[in-house]
Design a protein around this motif. Structure first.
Motif, short mmCIF file in Angstrom:
data_model
loop_
_atom_site.label_atom_id
_atom_site.label_comp_id
_atom_site.label_asym_id
_atom_site.label_seq_id
_atom_site.Cartn_x
_atom_site.Cartn_y
_atom_site.Cartn_z
N VAL A 1 26.45 -7.68 24.72
CA VAL A 1 26.89 -6.89 23.56
C VAL A 1 27.04 -7.76 22.31
O VAL A 1 26.52 -7.41 21.25
CB VAL A 1 28.20 -6.12 23.87
CG1 VAL A 1 28.90 -5.70 22.58
CG2 VAL A 1 27.91 -4.90 24.70
N PRO A 2 27.71 -8.92 22.39
CA PRO A 2 27.86 -9.71 21.16
C PRO A 2 26.53 -10.20 20.59
O PRO A 2 26.40 -10.31 19.37
CB PRO A 2 28.73 -10.90 21.57
CG PRO A 2 29.03 -10.74 22.98
CD PRO A 2 28.47 -9.50 23.51
N TYR A 3 25.54 -10.53 21.45
CA TYR A 3 24.24 -10.94 20.92
C TYR A 3 23.67 -9.83 20.06
O TYR A 3 23.17 -10.03 18.97
CB TYR A 3 23.25 -11.25 22.05
CG TYR A 3 23.55 -12.52 22.79
CD1 TYR A 3 23.22 -13.75 22.24
CD2 TYR A 3 24.15 -12.48 24.04
CE1 TYR A 3 23.49 -14.91 22.91
CE2 TYR A 3 24.43 -13.65 24.72
CZ TYR A 3 24.10 -14.86 24.16
OH TYR A 3 24.37 -16.00 24.82
N VAL A 4 23.73 -8.59 20.60
CA VAL A 4 23.17 -7.44 19.89
C VAL A 4 24.00 -7.16 18.64
O VAL A 4 23.47 -7.04 17.53
CB VAL A 4 23.13 -6.21 20.82
CG1 VAL A 4 22.67 -4.98 20.05
CG2 VAL A 4 22.21 -6.47 21.99
N SER A 5 25.33 -7.06 18.80
CA SER A 5 26.15 -6.61 17.68
C SER A 5 26.20 -7.65 16.56
O SER A 5 26.11 -7.32 15.39
CB SER A 5 27.56 -6.27 18.15
OG SER A 5 28.26 -7.43 18.47
N SER A 6 26.32 -8.92 16.92
CA SER A 6 26.48 -9.95 15.91
C SER A 6 25.23 -10.07 15.03
O SER A 6 25.32 -10.04 13.80
CB SER A 6 26.75 -11.29 16.59
OG SER A 6 27.74 -11.96 15.91
N LEU A 7 24.07 -10.16 15.67
CA LEU A 7 22.83 -10.30 14.89
C LEU A 7 22.52 -9.02 14.12
O LEU A 7 22.05 -9.07 12.98
CB LEU A 7 21.66 -10.67 15.81
CG LEU A 7 21.67 -12.10 16.32
CD1 LEU A 7 20.48 -12.33 17.23
CD2 LEU A 7 21.61 -13.07 15.16
N SER A 8 22.80 -7.85 14.73
CA SER A 8 22.56 -6.59 14.02
C SER A 8 23.46 -6.51 12.81
O SER A 8 23.04 -6.06 11.74
CB SER A 8 22.84 -5.39 14.93
OG SER A 8 22.04 -5.44 16.06
N GLU A 9 24.73 -6.93 12.99
CA GLU A 9 25.66 -6.86 11.88
C GLU A 9 25.23 -7.80 10.75
O GLU A 9 25.29 -7.44 9.57
CB GLU A 9 27.08 -7.20 12.35
CG GLU A 9 28.19 -6.70 11.45
CD GLU A 9 28.47 -7.64 10.31
OE1 GLU A 9 28.70 -7.15 9.19
OE2 GLU A 9 28.44 -8.88 10.53
N ASP A 10 24.74 -8.98 11.13
CA ASP A 10 24.20 -9.90 10.11
C ASP A 10 23.11 -9.22 9.31
O ASP A 10 23.06 -9.30 8.08
CB ASP A 10 23.63 -11.17 10.77
CG ASP A 10 24.72 -12.08 11.29
OD1 ASP A 10 25.88 -11.89 10.88
OD2 ASP A 10 24.42 -12.97 12.11
N ALA A 11 22.20 -8.53 10.05
CA ALA A 11 21.08 -7.88 9.38
C ALA A 11 21.57 -6.75 8.48
O ALA A 11 21.10 -6.58 7.35
CB ALA A 11 20.10 -7.33 10.42
N MET A 12 22.55 -5.97 8.96
CA MET A 12 23.07 -4.87 8.16
C MET A 12 23.81 -5.40 6.94
O MET A 12 23.74 -4.83 5.85
CB MET A 12 24.01 -4.00 8.98
CG MET A 12 23.31 -3.23 10.08
SD MET A 12 24.50 -2.26 11.00
CE MET A 12 23.57 -1.89 12.48
N GLY A 13 24.54 -6.52 7.13
CA GLY A 13 25.27 -7.11 6.02
C GLY A 13 24.34 -7.64 4.93
O GLY A 13 24.71 -7.72 3.77
N ALA A 14 23.10 -7.98 5.35
CA ALA A 14 22.17 -8.55 4.38
C ALA A 14 21.46 -7.46 3.57
O ALA A 14 20.75 -7.77 2.62
CB ALA A 14 21.14 -9.41 5.12
N VAL A 15 21.66 -6.20 3.94
CA VAL A 15 21.06 -5.11 3.15
C VAL A 15 21.74 -5.08 1.78
O VAL A 15 22.97 -5.06 1.71
CB VAL A 15 21.25 -3.77 3.89
CG1 VAL A 15 20.82 -2.60 3.01
CG2 VAL A 15 20.49 -3.76 5.19
#
Lengths: 291, 305
Positions: free
Chosen positions: A156-170
């Motif tokens: 879960v953290p691999y998915v959530s952390s990297l996804s959140e990074d990507a969403m934060g970069a929008v």
């Protein structure tokens, strides 16, 4: 003199950087070299189509399918847990939680990925399986289901952390534009932020899949290490990785067919991981072109 | 034309779904955190009562009550030291090269791509590589050295990536100021870049060691024994040169392997030992990760360029 020293230092540093490539070459090279003799005993057709994998028995059979089905099954269960949980958590952290809280919550969530896998194995075998047995009474003591669920929680953290990074970069002007035309945060999240961050989210999923495919200890402990051609998650089974562990625990002479079989298994795992990574790259490329 | 009432109803509906989504997000986050807490509590309830001084000073044994983790924690300690010696210089040097020296060409692109890909390679294949290369080709045996090298290569990408991030955070003005004073590239790195990025690099080192200490599969693959009732050779001897490195070539076991060994036995008493080992492992990784998080946040606050 000073110039010479600078040159020497630069060369040494370059060699260090290049050594990381040597690691990859070493892994691929050794796996291929040690696997080649295996195919002098076993035909590729037998390897790919035989439905039993018993290299250590007297009547040895070398069909990779049971190991593939075990690997496939655990990975699918893990992803069914990790992708929805991880993505929703990422969207929540990125769109709803204040930055100060996010700074606290993200590292705590990442601790889930820091727990040693052998501890997760304990958790799957002695906590999750008994818990599941209350719901599914005829669940075997070793089963793929609990191993898969626990691996899912672990990634879960691999998915959530990297996804959140990507969403934060929008860029935030995209969000603001969406809010300005009256969209709610949920609509913004689903129709603006997630599509814009799709490329990053894909790499998060791909890393999650790679982790799930290669996870070893949880399945070795909780899924029972018995090659079993089944898609029933309540039965015990073995993954490619669990087989390698099982063989390594015994004393195996260098060069024997059993020894070669773990390299063939390892090579299959590497090829499988590579396929998913290439698929992910292709998916990202395709989506980026569309924009 | 929509009437005002329709619009209000529409807004209400969307606010409702927005709320539902927020709640789902909160639930998933809590579910993940509760899983972590359950795991810690469940393990502690079984394991903590078993942790006594004897547990640290006894060798593994056929009798669950007498068994301990002496050889396992000493093994873990030795392997960690070897890992650190192998991975830190190599990883930091590679990170420095990629940030400060490398030009944009195909060589650097291959290296970059390769480092990203290494993160996705299953850890057990590192073990297979080590078995073929270190154990059989280089004849290093199933030793502490082999284990340290294997784990060192495994955590190398973590150290490279964190080193690069730390170096990238240093503003160019620092480099230019150093060059303006007549310093060479290496002098700039040695006296400015490395000291200023040391906090970030430390974070990476701690995280990579916490990863290495819990890693089990590659060490099982190289043939680490599960039953070791002796310690490696002492590093200090009474004959000159007083320090010997023989321990590097000794067979070993580590805590995760010991835990796996106890866990794979059917008797519940051994499971208690496994839980106790698990508690110690878990505490070590949590403390190391907590320390890394603390270090990172302190470093960020302190550095105001």
């Amino acid at each position: 003199m000073r110039r010479l020293k600078e040159r020497v230092i630069e060369t040494v540093l370059f060699l260090a950087a290049a050594s990381s490539v040597l690691v990859t070459i070493g892994i691929v090279g050794i796996l291929v070299v040690e696997s080649i003799p295996f195919f002098e005993h076993v035909t590729l057709k037998e390897f790919l189509t035989d439905t039993e994998w018993t290299p250590l028995f007297e009547n040895a059979r070398y069909g990779i399918l049971p190991l593939l089905s075990g690997t496939f099954l655990t990975t699918v269960i893990a992803l069914l847990v990790a992708i929805p949980l991880g993505t929703v958590t990422a969207a929540f952290l990125s769109e709803y939680v204040r930055p100060a809280w996010r700074e606290v919550l993200k590292p705590i969530l990442e601790l889930l990925a820091a727990v040693p896998t052998v501890v997760y194995g304990y958790f799957a075998l002695l906590f999750v399986t008994p818990l599941l047995q209350k719901i599914i009474p005829d669940l075997s003591g070793f089963n793929v289901l609990s191993a898969g669920i626990v691996i899912g929680m672990m990634i879960v953290p691999y998915v959530s952390s990297l996804s959140e990074d990507a969403m934060g970069a929008v860029p935030s002007h995209l969000r603001e534009a969406s809010f300005a035309v009256g969209a709610s945060r949920m609509q913004t999240s689903f129709r603006v932020v997630i599509p814009a961050a799709f490329s990053g989210i894909t790499s998060a999923y791909i890393l999650g899949i790679s982790r799930a495919l290669g996870e070893t200890m949880v399945v070795a402990i909780a899924a029972g290490m018995q090659p079993n051609l089944t898609l029933n998650p309540t039965e015990p089974a073995a993954t490619i990785t669990a087989f390698i562990v099982q063989v390594s625990l015994g004393d195996l002479p260098h060069g024997s067919i059993g020894y070669q079989s773990i390299y063939v298994a390892g090579l299959s795992l590497l090829v499988l991981t590579l396929c998913f990574n290439i698929f992910g790259l292709w998916l990202r490329k395709k989506f980026q072109e569309k924009e | 034309m929509e009437s005002q009432q329709d619009i209000l109803a529409n807004i209400k509906r969307r606010q409702f779904w927005d709320f539902v989504f927020a709640l789902t997000g909160l639930m998933s986050l809590l579910f993940a955190l509760i899983t972590l807490i359950t795991l810690i509590v469940d393990l502690s309830l079984t394991g903590v009562p078993r942790i006594t001084l004897d547990f640290f000073t006894s060798f593994p044994s056929r009798f669950a009550g007498k068994a301990g983790i002496l050889s396992a924690w000493v093994g873990s300690f030795c392997v960690m030291i070897t890992t650190a010696f192998c991975a830190i210089p190599l990883g930091v040097a590679a990170g420095v090269y990629l940030e400060e020296y490398s030009k944009k060409n195909w060589v650097s692109q291959i290296i970059e791509l390769n480092i990203i890909n290494l993160a996705g390679i299953p850890s057990i294949t590192y073990g297979l590589m080590a078995l073929g290369l270190f154990v059989y080709q280089l004849k290093l045996g199933q030793s502490i050295l082999t284990a340290g090298l294997t784990l060192g290569l495994l955590v190398l990408p973590i150290i490279i990536v964190t080193t690069r991030e730390a170096i990238r955070a240093i503003p160019n003005a620092i480099r230019e100021a150093s060059y303006a004073m007549g310093a060479s590239k290496w002098q700039t790195i040695r006296h400015h870049i490395l000291p200023y990025s040391s906090g970030g690099i430390m974070t990476g080192v701690i995280i990579s060691l916490s990863r290495a200490i819990g890693e089990t599969a590659p060490l099982i693959t190289i043939g680490a024994l599960t039953f070791i009732a002796f310690l490696p050779t002492a590093p200090i001897s009474d004959v000159p040169p007083f320090i010997n490195l023989k321990w590097l070539m000794d067979p070993f076991t580590v805590m995760p392997i010991q835990m796996f060994n106890w866990l794979s036995r059917p008797q519940a008493e051994f499971h208690v030992n496994a839980a106790a080992t698990g508690v110690i492992l878990l505490m070590m990784t949590l403390i190391m990760n907590g320390g890394a998080i603390y270090l990172r946040s302190r470093f960020r606050k302190k550095m105001k360029w």
